[in-house]
Design a protein around this motif. Structure first.
Motif, PDB file in Angstrom:
ATOM      1  N   PRO A   1       0.732  17.426   8.195  1.00 18.86           N
ATOM      2  CA  PRO A   1       0.350  17.171   6.802  1.00 18.86           C
ATOM      3  C   PRO A   1      -1.144  17.296   6.560  1.00 18.86           C
ATOM      4  N   ASN A   2      -1.953  16.907   7.542  1.00 18.57           N
ATOM      5  CA  ASN A   2      -3.398  17.079   7.448  1.00 18.57           C
ATOM      6  C   ASN A   2      -3.959  17.132   8.864  1.00 18.57           C
ATOM      7  N   GLU A   3      -5.198  17.512   8.962  1.00 19.55           N
ATOM      8  CA  GLU A   3      -5.804  17.714  10.272  1.00 19.55           C
ATOM      9  C   GLU A   3      -5.801  16.449  11.105  1.00 19.55           C
ATOM     10  N   GLY A   4      -5.902  15.311  10.464  1.00 19.60           N
ATOM     11  CA  GLY A   4      -5.988  14.064  11.204  1.00 19.60           C
ATOM     12  C   GLY A   4      -4.755  13.711  12.001  1.00 19.60           C
ATOM     13  N   CYS A   5      -3.587  14.150  11.568  1.00 17.04           N
ATOM     14  CA  CYS A   5      -2.361  13.762  12.291  1.00 17.04           C
ATOM     15  C   CYS A   5      -1.629  14.967  12.875  1.00 17.04           C
ATOM     16  N   ASP A   6      -2.397  15.957  13.315  1.00 12.26           N
ATOM     17  CA  ASP A   6      -1.766  17.077  14.011  1.00 12.26           C
ATOM     18  C   ASP A   6      -1.487  16.745  15.465  1.00 12.26           C
TER      19      ASP A   6
ATOM     20  N   HIS B   1       0.862  -1.179   0.000  1.00  9.91           N
ATOM     21  CA  HIS B   1       0.000   0.000   0.000  1.00  9.91           C
ATOM     22  C   HIS B   1       0.905   1.238   0.000  1.00  9.91           C
ATOM     23  N   HIS B   2       1.043   1.853  -1.158  1.00  5.36           N
ATOM     24  CA  HIS B   2       1.940   2.997  -1.311  1.00  5.36           C
ATOM     25  C   HIS B   2       1.229   4.289  -0.897  1.00  5.36           C
ATOM     26  N   PHE B   3       1.984   5.190  -0.296  1.00 12.40           N
ATOM     27  CA  PHE B   3       1.435   6.488   0.094  1.00 12.40           C
ATOM     28  C   PHE B   3       2.537   7.534   0.018  1.00 12.40           C
ATOM     29  N   SER B   4       2.154   8.779   0.003  1.00  7.08           N
ATOM     30  CA  SER B   4       3.138   9.866  -0.036  1.00  7.08           C
ATOM     31  C   SER B   4       2.634  11.032   0.794  1.00  7.08           C
ATOM     32  N   GLU B   5       3.564  11.819   1.282  1.00  3.79           N
ATOM     33  CA  GLU B   5       3.250  13.034   2.030  1.00  3.79           C
ATOM     34  C   GLU B   5       4.074  14.160   1.401  1.00  3.79           C
ATOM     35  N   ASP B   6       3.402  15.113   0.779  1.00  2.00           N
ATOM     36  CA  ASP B   6       4.087  16.101  -0.048  1.00  2.00           C
ATOM     37  C   ASP B   6       4.159  17.499   0.562  1.00  2.00           C
ATOM     38  N   LYS B   7       3.596  17.683   1.746  1.00  2.61           N
ATOM     39  CA  LYS B   7       3.532  19.021   2.339  1.00  2.61           C
ATOM     40  C   LYS B   7       4.730  19.353   3.216  1.00  2.61           C
TER      41      LYS B   7
ATOM     42  N   HIS C   1       7.781  15.125   2.635  1.00  3.23           N
ATOM     43  CA  HIS C   1       8.002  14.652   1.259  1.00  3.23           C
ATOM     44  C   HIS C   1       8.407  13.173   1.238  1.00  3.23           C
ATOM     45  N   PHE C   2       7.865  12.438   2.200  1.00  3.92           N
ATOM     46  CA  PHE C   2       8.167  11.013   2.315  1.00  3.92           C
ATOM     47  C   PHE C   2       7.252  10.196   1.430  1.00  3.92           C
ATOM     48  N   ARG C   3       7.841   9.220   0.763  1.00  2.27           N
ATOM     49  CA  ARG C   3       7.083   8.248  -0.007  1.00  2.27           C
ATOM     50  C   ARG C   3       7.367   6.870   0.568  1.00  2.27           C
ATOM     51  N   GLY C   4       6.334   6.237   1.084  1.00  2.00           N
ATOM     52  CA  GLY C   4       6.532   4.968   1.765  1.00  2.00           C
ATOM     53  C   GLY C   4       5.526   3.923   1.338  1.00  2.00           C
ATOM     54  N   ALA C   5       5.578   2.784   2.015  1.00  2.31           N
ATOM     55  CA  ALA C   5       4.660   1.693   1.713  1.00  2.31           C
ATOM     56  C   ALA C   5       4.368   0.915   2.983  1.00  2.31           C
ATOM     57  N   ASN C   6       3.133   0.465   3.090  1.00  2.00           N
ATOM     58  CA  ASN C   6       2.715  -0.469   4.126  1.00  2.00           C
ATOM     59  C   ASN C   6       2.503  -1.835   3.486  1.00  2.00           C
ATOM     60  N   VAL C   7       2.680  -2.888   4.276  1.00  2.00           N
ATOM     61  CA  VAL C   7       2.333  -4.237   3.835  1.00  2.00           C
ATOM     62  C   VAL C   7       0.958  -4.552   4.390  1.00  2.00           C
TER      63      VAL C   7
ATOM     64  N   ASP D   1      -1.750   6.613   9.344  1.00  2.00           N
ATOM     65  CA  ASP D   1      -2.535   7.748   8.860  1.00  2.00           C
ATOM     66  C   ASP D   1      -3.041   7.485   7.446  1.00  2.00           C
ATOM     67  N   ALA D   2      -2.184   6.941   6.584  1.00  2.00           N
ATOM     68  CA  ALA D   2      -2.580   6.643   5.206  1.00  2.00           C
ATOM     69  C   ALA D   2      -3.623   5.535   5.152  1.00  2.00           C
ATOM     70  N   LEU D   3      -3.507   4.538   6.011  1.00  2.00           N
ATOM     71  CA  LEU D   3      -4.522   3.481   6.067  1.00  2.00           C
ATOM     72  C   LEU D   3      -5.897   4.077   6.336  1.00  2.00           C
ATOM     73  N   ILE D   4      -5.964   4.977   7.298  1.00  2.00           N
ATOM     74  CA  ILE D   4      -7.247   5.568   7.675  1.00  2.00           C
ATOM     75  C   ILE D   4      -7.765   6.469   6.566  1.00  2.00           C
ATOM     76  N   ARG D   5      -6.900   7.324   6.024  1.00  2.00           N
ATOM     77  CA  ARG D   5      -7.338   8.252   4.976  1.00  2.00           C
ATOM     78  C   ARG D   5      -7.796   7.512   3.723  1.00  2.00           C
ATOM     79  N   ASP D   6      -7.200   6.367   3.440  1.00  2.00           N
ATOM     80  CA  ASP D   6      -7.561   5.602   2.242  1.00  2.00           C
ATOM     81  C   ASP D   6      -8.686   4.604   2.488  1.00  2.00           C
ATOM     82  N   GLY D   7      -9.285   4.637   3.666  1.00  2.00           N
ATOM     83  CA  GLY D   7     -10.452   3.815   3.943  1.00  2.00           C
ATOM     84  C   GLY D   7     -10.165   2.365   4.263  1.00  2.00           C
ATOM     85  N   LEU D   8      -8.908   2.025   4.532  1.00  2.00           N
ATOM     86  CA  LEU D   8      -8.554   0.626   4.764  1.00  2.00           C
ATOM     87  C   LEU D   8      -8.918   0.150   6.174  1.00  2.00           C
ATOM     88  N   THR D   9      -9.329   1.054   7.025  1.00  2.00           N
ATOM     89  CA  THR D   9      -9.798   0.660   8.363  1.00  2.00           C
ATOM     90  C   THR D   9     -11.323   0.671   8.446  1.00  2.00           C
ATOM     91  N   ASP D  10     -11.989   0.945   7.346  1.00  2.00           N
ATOM     92  CA  ASP D  10     -13.460   0.919   7.345  1.00  2.00           C
ATOM     93  C   ASP D  10     -13.952  -0.520   7.516  1.00  2.00           C
TER      94      ASP D  10
END
Length: 409
Positions: free
Chosen positions: A303-308, A48-54, A57-63, A155-164
C-alpha cells in the motif's frame, strides 16, 4: 510486592476477548469490546479509523488512548493487536470457548495475542486507580490487522503521527512462547523480512516435442533449488536469515509445454540485510541455475513504501528501559529474566525501524499459536499484567510515590 491485579480479573477479561471471533479484516467485535471496556473503566479511549484503498480496500479502526501525568517525563507506548488468524482444522477444544484446564486457557488468539491485550488493559486500570501523581504519559494502542499481510493498524498509527514523541515501546507479544523460553523472557530485537516473486518466461510447444520449447516450470524449479542453496549471513544475536518458498504456479494446459511459471518466497533477514542484498542473492541464484528461459524478480506490491517489508532490529542490553523492565519482571516473579530475540516479525519491527523507538517485546508463555488447541498459561498472563504495571510505576512515578504504593500492596 503484592500483585495489584488478580487472577479472577485476568480470567474474566481474557475469556470475554476469546469469545469474540476476530480474524484480521474482521476484528471489529474485539475493537468495539476493548473500546467499551476502557470507557466503562473511566479510561480515555478513541477509535482511530483508517483505510487502505490500493490493495486490500480494508477499512478498520484501532483503539487508542493516553494517560498524562502532571509533570514532564518519558512517554511509554503500549501496543497489542486484537486480531487473530482464522480458525484452522484440528481443534479438540472449542476455539471460542476459553476453556480453562488447570493453568491453561484454550482459544484461537488467546496466546497471540489476546492475553497481551488483556495485560495492557488491566495494567492501565491498576495504574490509573492506584497512582495519584506521575510524570510523563502512557499511550496505548490496541490495533487491527497485525496478522494480515501489511500490519495496517500500526502502519496507520505511524503514518498519522501517533507514535511521534514516544520514548519507548512495549509490545505484549508472547515472547516466552515464540522463543520457546521459560517465562519471563524479554526480547530485545527481531529478524525482518520481505516477500518476493520470481516469474519465469519460457517457450510453449507441444508436449510430444518438448525439445522445441522451453519449459518454464522446469526452469523455475532449477532457480528454486539454487535460491535454497544461498549462503545466509549470520548475526551474533539474531542469527542468520531464512528462505521459505511459499507457493509455486505454472502449467496446467493439456499436453503443452508451459511457457510461464512463478513462485513466491518469504525471505527472513538478519540485521544489516537489505532489499538490495536479497535482489543480488536471487540474481546470483538465477545465474547459477543456467536456465534458457527469462526470469524476473519483483518484491510484493504494498500500500505504501513503509509497509513493503520489515527491517530487523536490536535494542542494546544496557538500554535503560530494558534494564528497568528486567528489574520489574524480577520484582514480580522473583525469577531472573532471560534475554532473547524474535525469529520472525510483526508490528514491533515497524515501531523500531520506522518510528525509531527502542521496542521491547514481552508476554506470556503457552503454545500452539497459529495452530489447533492454542493456549496460554494464565499465571504467566497475570504476571505479565503485574510486571507491566510495576514497570509503569517505576518509570513514571517518583520514589516517594512508588514506596507508598508498595506499602499499600
Amino acid at each position: 510486592m503484592e500483585p495489584f491485579i488478580s487472577q479472577d480479573e485476568m480470567i474474566t477479561l481474557l475469556s470475554d476477548l476469546v469469545h469474540i471471533y476476530s480474524p484480521y479484516f474482521r476484528e471489529e467485535g474485539a475493537v468495539e469490546y476493548a473500546y467499551a471496556w476502557l470507557k466503562k473503566n473511566n479510561l480515555p479511549a478513541e477509535l482511530h479509523h483508517f483505510s487502505e484503498d490500493k490493495i486490500t480496500h480494508f477499512r478498520g479502526a484501532n483503539v487508542i488512548g493516553r494517560l498524562s501525568g502532571d509533570k514532564d517525563g518519558p512517554t511509554v507506548l503500549l501496543n497489542g493487536h486484537l486480531d487473530t488468524v482464522e480458525i484452522c482444522d484440528g481443534w479438540t477444544k472449542d476455539p471460542l470457548g476459553a476453556e480453562l484446564i488447570g493453568d491453561r486457557m484454550y482459544g484461537v488468539g488467546v496466546l497471540d495475542m489476546k492475553a497481551g491485550c488483556a495485560a495492557i488493559l488491566l495494567a492501565l486500570r491498576a495504574f490509573a486507580r492506584n497512582t495519584k501523581r506521575f510524570c510523563g504519559s502512557v499511550v496505548y494502542t490496541l490495533v487491527s490487522d497485525e496478522e494480515g499481510p501489511y500490519g495496517l493498524g500500526t502502519d496507520a498509527l505511524i503514518r498519522d503521527g501517533l507514535t511521534d514523541g514516544i520514548d519507548v515501546a512495549i509490545v505484549l507479544e508472547p515472547s516466552s512462547a515464540f522463543t520457546d523460553s521459560a517465562f519471563p523472557t524479554l526480547c530485545l530485537g527481531a529478524r525482518g523480512g520481505w516477500k518476493y516473486t520470481v516469474t519465469v518466461k519460457g517457450k510453449a510447444s507441444h508436449g510430444a516435442t518438448p525439445e522445441k520449447g522451453i519449459n518454464a516450470v522446469s526452469e523455475a524449479a532449477k532457480i528454486v533449488l539454487e535460491i535454497e542453496k544461498s549462503e545466509l549471513r549470520g548475526h551474533e544475536r539474531l542469527g542468520p536469515g531464512s528462505i521459505c518458498v511459499l507457493e509455486f504456479h505454472g502449467g496446467g494446459y493439456p499436453l503443452s509445454v508451459p511457457d510461464v511459471a512463478s513462485f513466491s518466497v518469504f525471505r527472513h533477514t538478519t540485521l544489516g540485510e537489505t532489499k538490495d542484498d536479497i535482489k543480488r542473492e536471487v540474481e546470483k541464484a538465477i545465474a547459477r541455475a543456467e536456465i534458457k528461459a527469462e526470469a524476473f524478480m519483483a518484491f510484493r506490491e504494498a500500500p505504501n513504501e513503509g509497509c513493503d517489508g520489515f527491517e530487523a532490529y536490536i535494542v542494546p542490553t544496557d538500554d535503560p528501559y530494558a534494564v528497568s523492565f528486567k528489574e520489574s519482571a524480577f520484582s514480580v516473579t522473583g525469577k531472573p529474566v532471560s534475554i532473547s530475540y524474535f525469529n520472525s516479525l510483526g508490528d514491533f519491527n515497524y515501531l523500531a525501524s520506522r518510528a525509531k523507538l527502542p521496542t521491547l517485546i514481552f508476554g506470556p508463555s503457552g503454545s500452539n499459536y497459529h495452530s489447533p488447541d492454542e493456549y496460554v498459561e494464565v499465571e504467566s498472563a497475570l504476571q505479565t499484567a503485574n510486571i507491566l504495571y510495576h514497570f509503569l510505576c517505576s518509570v513514571l512515578c517518583g520514589q516517594e510515590e512508588r514506596t507508598k504504593r508498595e506499602r499499600r500492596g
